[in-house]
Design a protein around this motif. Structure first.
Motif, PDB file in Angstrom:
ATOM      1  N   ARG A 188       0.809  -1.212   0.000  1.00 14.77           N
ATOM      2  CA  ARG A 188       0.000   0.000   0.000  1.00 14.77           C
ATOM      3  C   ARG A 188       0.853   1.276   0.000  1.00 14.77           C
ATOM      4  O   ARG A 188       0.330   2.382   0.110  1.00 14.77           O
ATOM      5  CB  ARG A 188      -0.935  -0.014   1.211  1.00 14.77           C
ATOM      6  CG  ARG A 188      -1.950  -1.158   1.160  1.00 14.77           C
ATOM      7  CD  ARG A 188      -2.692  -1.333   2.473  1.00 14.77           C
ATOM      8  NE  ARG A 188      -3.662  -0.267   2.709  1.00 14.77           N
ATOM      9  CZ  ARG A 188      -4.923  -0.278   2.290  1.00 14.77           C
ATOM     10  NH1 ARG A 188      -5.366  -1.322   1.586  1.00 14.77           N
ATOM     11  NH2 ARG A 188      -5.740   0.713   2.547  1.00 14.77           N
ATOM     12  N   SER A 189       2.169   1.124  -0.110  1.00 13.83           N
ATOM     13  CA  SER A 189       3.102   2.263  -0.150  1.00 13.83           C
ATOM     14  C   SER A 189       2.909   3.196   1.040  1.00 13.83           C
ATOM     15  O   SER A 189       2.930   4.422   0.919  1.00 13.83           O
ATOM     16  CB  SER A 189       2.941   3.053  -1.465  1.00 13.83           C
ATOM     17  OG  SER A 189       3.338   2.276  -2.567  1.00 13.83           O
ATOM     18  N   GLN A 190       2.759   2.596   2.211  1.00 16.23           N
ATOM     19  CA  GLN A 190       2.546   3.391   3.414  1.00 16.23           C
ATOM     20  C   GLN A 190       3.872   3.787   4.062  1.00 16.23           C
ATOM     21  O   GLN A 190       4.884   3.102   3.909  1.00 16.23           O
ATOM     22  CB  GLN A 190       1.679   2.611   4.403  1.00 16.23           C
ATOM     23  CG  GLN A 190       0.246   2.432   3.908  1.00 16.23           C
ATOM     24  CD  GLN A 190      -0.553   1.456   4.736  1.00 16.23           C
ATOM     25  OE1 GLN A 190       0.012   0.584   5.415  1.00 16.23           O
ATOM     26  NE2 GLN A 190      -1.869   1.565   4.690  1.00 16.23           N
ATOM     27  N   THR A 191       3.831   4.890   4.788  1.00 16.46           N
ATOM     28  CA  THR A 191       5.005   5.417   5.478  1.00 16.46           C
ATOM     29  C   THR A 191       4.809   5.253   6.983  1.00 16.46           C
ATOM     30  O   THR A 191       3.746   5.567   7.510  1.00 16.46           O
ATOM     31  CB  THR A 191       5.191   6.908   5.148  1.00 16.46           C
ATOM     32  OG1 THR A 191       5.356   7.055   3.737  1.00 16.46           O
ATOM     33  CG2 THR A 191       6.412   7.477   5.866  1.00 16.46           C
ATOM     34  N   PHE A 192       5.845   4.767   7.670  1.00 13.02           N
ATOM     35  CA  PHE A 192       5.798   4.532   9.113  1.00 13.02           C
ATOM     36  C   PHE A 192       6.790   5.481   9.802  1.00 13.02           C
ATOM     37  O   PHE A 192       7.923   5.610   9.345  1.00 13.02           O
ATOM     38  CB  PHE A 192       6.226   3.101   9.452  1.00 13.02           C
ATOM     39  CG  PHE A 192       5.398   2.018   8.834  1.00 13.02           C
ATOM     40  CD1 PHE A 192       4.615   1.200   9.626  1.00 13.02           C
ATOM     41  CD2 PHE A 192       5.415   1.789   7.459  1.00 13.02           C
ATOM     42  CE1 PHE A 192       3.855   0.185   9.064  1.00 13.02           C
ATOM     43  CE2 PHE A 192       4.661   0.779   6.895  1.00 13.02           C
ATOM     44  CZ  PHE A 192       3.873  -0.024   7.705  1.00 13.02           C
ATOM     45  N   THR A 193       6.380   6.077  10.906  1.00 22.85           N
ATOM     46  CA  THR A 193       7.303   6.860  11.726  1.00 22.85           C
ATOM     47  C   THR A 193       7.216   6.359  13.160  1.00 22.85           C
ATOM     48  O   THR A 193       6.140   6.326  13.750  1.00 22.85           O
ATOM     49  CB  THR A 193       6.974   8.356  11.683  1.00 22.85           C
ATOM     50  OG1 THR A 193       7.053   8.815  10.331  1.00 22.85           O
ATOM     51  CG2 THR A 193       7.951   9.150  12.542  1.00 22.85           C
ATOM     52  N   THR A 194       8.357   5.958  13.715  1.00 25.49           N
ATOM     53  CA  THR A 194       8.401   5.382  15.057  1.00 25.49           C
ATOM     54  C   THR A 194       9.340   6.197  15.940  1.00 25.49           C
ATOM     55  O   THR A 194       9.992   7.138  15.493  1.00 25.49           O
ATOM     56  CB  THR A 194       8.905   3.929  15.001  1.00 25.49           C
ATOM     57  OG1 THR A 194      10.282   3.940  14.563  1.00 25.49           O
ATOM     58  CG2 THR A 194       8.087   3.090  14.039  1.00 25.49           C
ATOM     59  N   GLY A 195       9.422   5.797  17.205  1.00 26.32           N
ATOM     60  CA  GLY A 195      10.430   6.336  18.102  1.00 26.32           C
ATOM     61  C   GLY A 195       9.923   7.430  19.024  1.00 26.32           C
ATOM     62  O   GLY A 195       8.794   7.905  18.923  1.00 26.32           O
ATOM     63  N   GLN A 196      10.808   7.817  19.965  1.00 28.53           N
ATOM     64  CA  GLN A 196      10.504   8.900  20.883  1.00 28.53           C
ATOM     65  C   GLN A 196      10.176  10.176  20.123  1.00 28.53           C
ATOM     66  O   GLN A 196      10.820  10.501  19.128  1.00 28.53           O
ATOM     67  CB  GLN A 196      11.706   9.209  21.778  1.00 28.53           C
ATOM     68  CG  GLN A 196      12.021   8.237  22.872  1.00 28.53           C
ATOM     69  CD  GLN A 196      13.119   8.795  23.781  1.00 28.53           C
ATOM     70  OE1 GLN A 196      13.205   9.998  24.021  1.00 28.53           O
ATOM     71  NE2 GLN A 196      13.963   7.916  24.293  1.00 28.53           N
ATOM     72  N   CYS A 197       9.191  10.903  20.612  1.00 28.12           N
ATOM     73  CA  CYS A 197       8.909  12.222  20.063  1.00 28.12           C
ATOM     74  C   CYS A 197      10.061  13.171  20.391  1.00 28.12           C
ATOM     75  O   CYS A 197      10.481  13.257  21.551  1.00 28.12           O
ATOM     76  CB  CYS A 197       7.618  12.761  20.663  1.00 28.12           C
ATOM     77  SG  CYS A 197       7.369  14.536  20.425  1.00 28.12           S
ATOM     78  N   PRO A 198      10.577  13.909  19.406  1.00 21.85           N
ATOM     79  CA  PRO A 198      11.554  14.964  19.696  1.00 21.85           C
ATOM     80  C   PRO A 198      10.825  16.206  20.217  1.00 21.85           C
ATOM     81  O   PRO A 198      10.433  17.092  19.456  1.00 21.85           O
ATOM     82  CB  PRO A 198      12.213  15.209  18.330  1.00 21.85           C
ATOM     83  CG  PRO A 198      11.140  14.858  17.337  1.00 21.85           C
ATOM     84  CD  PRO A 198      10.308  13.771  17.968  1.00 21.85           C
ATOM     85  N   VAL A 199      10.633  16.254  21.522  1.00 22.11           N
ATOM     86  CA  VAL A 199       9.737  17.238  22.132  1.00 22.11           C
ATOM     87  C   VAL A 199      10.079  18.662  21.739  1.00 22.11           C
ATOM     88  O   VAL A 199       9.198  19.490  21.467  1.00 22.11           O
ATOM     89  CB  VAL A 199       9.742  17.069  23.667  1.00 22.11           C
ATOM     90  CG1 VAL A 199       9.011  18.222  24.347  1.00 22.11           C
ATOM     91  CG2 VAL A 199       9.115  15.744  24.053  1.00 22.11           C
ATOM     92  N   MET A 200      11.375  18.984  21.671  1.00 19.21           N
ATOM     93  CA  MET A 200      11.757  20.366  21.394  1.00 19.21           C
ATOM     94  C   MET A 200      11.367  20.835  20.010  1.00 19.21           C
ATOM     95  O   MET A 200      11.340  22.037  19.734  1.00 19.21           O
ATOM     96  CB  MET A 200      13.252  20.554  21.617  1.00 19.21           C
ATOM     97  CG  MET A 200      13.598  20.724  23.084  1.00 19.21           C
ATOM     98  SD  MET A 200      15.253  21.364  23.333  1.00 19.21           S
ATOM     99  CE  MET A 200      16.183  19.870  23.148  1.00 19.21           C
ATOM    100  N   ARG A 201      11.044  19.909  19.121  1.00 21.65           N
ATOM    101  CA  ARG A 201      10.591  20.294  17.789  1.00 21.65           C
ATOM    102  C   ARG A 201       9.231  20.998  17.844  1.00 21.65           C
ATOM    103  O   ARG A 201       8.890  21.779  16.951  1.00 21.65           O
ATOM    104  CB  ARG A 201      10.513  19.060  16.890  1.00 21.65           C
ATOM    105  CG  ARG A 201      10.315  19.351  15.418  1.00 21.65           C
ATOM    106  CD  ARG A 201      10.291  18.069  14.612  1.00 21.65           C
ATOM    107  NE  ARG A 201      11.541  17.323  14.725  1.00 21.65           N
ATOM    108  CZ  ARG A 201      11.750  16.114  14.188  1.00 21.65           C
ATOM    109  NH1 ARG A 201      10.756  15.514  13.539  1.00 21.65           N
ATOM    110  NH2 ARG A 201      12.911  15.511  14.331  1.00 21.65           N
TER     111      ARG A 201
END
Length: 405
Positions: A337-350
């Protein structure tokens, strides 16, 4: 010298409020402290009088015995406080400043920090990239569910509120800046939520509710929240979300179709993580359920934001593979389905400065969305027990009695 009471992990299912040492600008040996971090000097740090510190679902994973957290670990990575002491090398933060502390500990000097990836700082945890206060395998930095706490690299890490009186009026909202509001927002942003998006959020705990409110703030046309907990689903509906009850036998695509007229959404957020359960009445733990289900109901070329916590070691997992963090994920479905995944700790300062401004100018009501509830520090064990039972509240600990109740 003042004392320092703190919430301490004793063993599976048990926390206690104990007296620990008053913080210093050095990382002393203690439960969970990596040997290479023992004695680390922090003249770049400050001591905070903790004004608010929150119980997080990530803490619950440890308290349930689902990680390798050692007994005696001081808990807490969601910290808001007043600066009472500054180190020799601190230039811009001053005593009396009221500040939000990102749960990520970051040096501000390494490649990852300079690129904005503060959740995977290379210099604060000898074990792996990334660190946090009061968390297993994160370097051993002492947790902030306490009366006082030390924050290293203060000029880099701290977000100072511009007006103390205004901040105290909105303190139950602002305390969410340390973790769950940026984390939920990160989940929505990385899922590609924008004006008119249809969004599914898996999980109606505090992070899921924060993700849902963030999706609304980003302009989503419909936000659907799925959970098995009726009280938490009611909380999601209280601020305008649609909901699906995952204890029902109807499939998730069918339930989404009943709301949208089609069985898929533009964007999906996993706010559950590795303790996920299967769908349907009486379903047991099945840690890949959420990941597989959001691939199924997200449109082709859609994005999946995954702020839900996944671990490399889970002694209470349902099988040997899951104990090592290996799950039966249908990666072929996501690929097809050509999906994009983003994982991991949130970079809070962003995100935290812009989210602070949104709070101060009444653009969001995050404390209302997550049902923030202040309780005394001494009541933390009961707060953990109630949270584990699934109450629809975000417990905010009040070490010095400064919060509205």
């Amino acid at each position: 010298m003042a004392g320092n009471k703190a919430v301490t992990y004793i063993g599976p299912g048990k926390v206690e409020v104990r007296s620990i040492g008053f913080p210093e600008l050095v990382l002393r040996d203690g439960p969970g402290v990596h040997p290479a971090n023992v004695g680390r000097k922090c003249e770049h740090g400050v001591i905070l009088k903790v004004v608010a510190t929150n119980i997080c679902g990530s803490d619950q994973h440890m308290v349930r015995g689902r990680t390798t957290a050692p007994p005696g670990l001081v808990l807490g990575h969601e910290i808001t406080g007043e600066v009472i002491e500054v180190g020799r090398d601190v230039e811009f933060v001053k005593p009396g400043d009221l500040c939000s502390v990102p749960f990520n500990i970051a040096c501000g000097r390494c490649r990852m920090c300079k690129e904005g990836h503060t959740g995977v700082c290379l210099n604060v945890n000898p074990d792996r990239p990334g660190s946090a206060y009061g968390y297993v395998d994160m370097g051993g930095w002492v947790g902030g569910q306490a009366e006082y706490a030390m924050v290293p690299y203060a000029d880099w890490n701290l977000l100072t509120f511009p007006d103390r009186d205004q901040a105290m009026e909105k303190i139950l909202d602002l305390t969410m800046l340390s973790d769950i509001f940026p984390t939920g927002y990160h989940g929505a942003v990385t899922a590609g939520v924008t004006s008119g998006s249809t969004v599914y959020v898996a999980g109606a705990g505090p992070v899921g509710l924060a993700a849902a409110h963030s999706a609304q703030f980003l302009g989503a046309s419909v936000v659907i929240v799925g959970d098995m907990n009726q009280a938490r689903l009611a909380q999601a509906r209280s601020f305008g979300c649609e909901t699906v009850d995952l204890t029902q036998d109807a499939t998730l695509p069918d339930q989404i179709e009943q709301i949208l007229g089609e069985p898929e959404v533009d964007a999906a957020v996993d706010a559950v993580g590795f303790e996920a359960r299967g769908h349907g009445a009486g379903a047991g733990e099945a840690p890949a359920t959420v990941l597989n289900s959001i691939m199924e109901i997200t449109r082709a070329a859609g994005k999946l934001g995954i702020p839900g916590l996944y671990v490399t070691g889970d002694p209470g997992a349902v099988d040997e593979a899951a104990k090592q963090g290996s799950l039966s994920i249908r990666i072929g479905l996501g690929w097809a389905r050509s999906q994009t995944f983003t994982t991991g700790q949130c970079p809070v300062m962003r995100y935290h400065r812009s989210l602070m401004t949104a709070i101060l100018h009444d653009r969001v009501q995050i404390a209302k969305a997550v049902n923030a509830t202040a309780i005394p520090l001494d009541d933390a064990p009961q707060g953990y027990a109630d949270f584990d039972e699934g109450v629809a509240r975000k417990f905010v600990l009040n070490p010095h009695g400064l919060l509205p109740t």
